[in-house]
Design a protein around this motif. Sequence first.
Motif, PDB file in Angstrom:
ATOM      1  N   GLN A  47       0.733  -1.362  -0.027  1.00  0.00           N
ATOM      2  CA  GLN A  47      -0.098   0.239   0.047  1.00  0.00           C
ATOM      3  C   GLN A  47       0.828   1.442   0.050  1.00  0.00           C
ATOM      4  OE1 GLN A  47      -2.326  -0.729   3.388  1.00  0.00           O
ATOM      5  NE2 GLN A  47      -3.903  -1.688   2.305  1.00  0.00           N
ATOM      6  N   ILE A  48       2.006   1.127   0.561  1.00  0.00           N
ATOM      7  CA  ILE A  48       2.780   2.353   0.998  1.00  0.00           C
ATOM      8  C   ILE A  48       3.550   2.739  -0.559  1.00  0.00           C
ATOM      9  CG2 ILE A  48       5.170   3.235   1.679  1.00  0.00           C
ATOM     10  CD1 ILE A  48       4.484   1.867   4.230  1.00  0.00           C
ATOM     11  N   GLU A  51       0.965   4.789  -2.810  1.00  0.00           N
ATOM     12  CA  GLU A  51       0.623   5.757  -2.302  1.00  0.00           C
ATOM     13  C   GLU A  51       0.915   7.151  -3.159  1.00  0.00           C
ATOM     14  OE1 GLU A  51       1.747   6.653   1.832  1.00  0.00           O
ATOM     15  OE2 GLU A  51       0.588   5.132   2.590  1.00  0.00           O
ATOM     16  N   GLU A 262      -2.212  -0.428  -9.198  1.00  0.00           N
ATOM     17  CA  GLU A 262      -1.691  -1.202  -8.380  1.00  0.00           C
ATOM     18  C   GLU A 262      -1.778  -2.788  -8.203  1.00  0.00           C
ATOM     19  OE1 GLU A 262      -4.163   0.201  -4.823  1.00  0.00           O
ATOM     20  OE2 GLU A 262      -3.509   2.322  -5.046  1.00  0.00           O
TER      21      GLU A 262
END
Length: 358
Positions: A47-48, A51, A262
Amino acid sequence: MASMQEGRHEDTESSFTLPEAVVFEILTRAPLEALPACRWVCRQWRQITYEPAFTSLHCSRTQTISGYFIQSMRHNHYHSSFVSIQPLPPSVRPLSFDFLPRDVKIEAVGCRGIVLCTSQWYDGIPGRYYVCKPATRQWWWIPNPKTRYLTKRIAMVACSTGPLEYKIIRFSQAEQNFDCLRCEIFDSRSQAWRLSRDVQLPSGSLRQEAAVSVNGALHWLTYEGNIFAFDIHKETWKLIPLPEEVGEDEMRWDCRKLVKCEGQLCLVLVEKQWMEIWVMANYEEQIWEERKVVSLEAINYDPALTIEDLYLSDVAFMGSFFRVTWYDLSRGVLANICIDHPFAQEVFKFESDLVPLE
């Protein structure tokens, strides 16, 4: 080439934890080549790295280039230019293909900044196939496939780590058989093309755009309202239906775009002042989820506006007449850049480090 396949990420957590701010600092310094492995460590790390704040800082700290090659045709010659909202590293000149022996057309882009190009016939000299890395201005020839058959779609898949290995998958039109695509595969390890099984699909079915590589397969939208998926490892193919809610819509085809975001297969729809984003939440079971619906009133309705990609999960990359736009889906326009192309006929997402290829 197992490392070529980006499969489903398991929702696992690491056996130890670090403060998120520390993890962020570490990952923004990770080489571009290491990011795919970092995303497998745990959900938090994955997830980081996706971002919005991560991309800009990572590019700055690691001298990574991130943007798009825009390609169009002028006077029977292909012309390309590179656009980005991230500044190029000081040591890098503007990206182009002027270091190649001849003018070329971009055919496909792989990870690690490698690009497949072809040159056209010139003064009786047949065209050639090139693989190059524009950021380091390296290039080499590869053997031509059986070019007597017209290329319909072509894609490149490269391993993300270790020594450079790649495959090129080329679909061409067999003579007098319009419902069959001839499939040839080039493997960098053997430096040779070989025939794979033919695909029983009309050549005009696949849309003219870059393939989307997800879950070990290449994907193209078809004009029949589904997705053609070619498994790189098994060399098999299947058709994936679009979400039921949009599969039968009669919107313009240029308002639909298949993208990768993603690590997932996404379908983006733009119709007048609205954008819908659908994500294939479960690839094996072909389950779609509507991720978000966004108003585009802030940029006004432009009939020439087309969706080209999701640069980030919350940032769309869009094209119009002589310009491209990065549009933050929450905050509005991030950047408008004028281009010297009336329209972007083809768009290729490009990420590269400055490490020379061996």
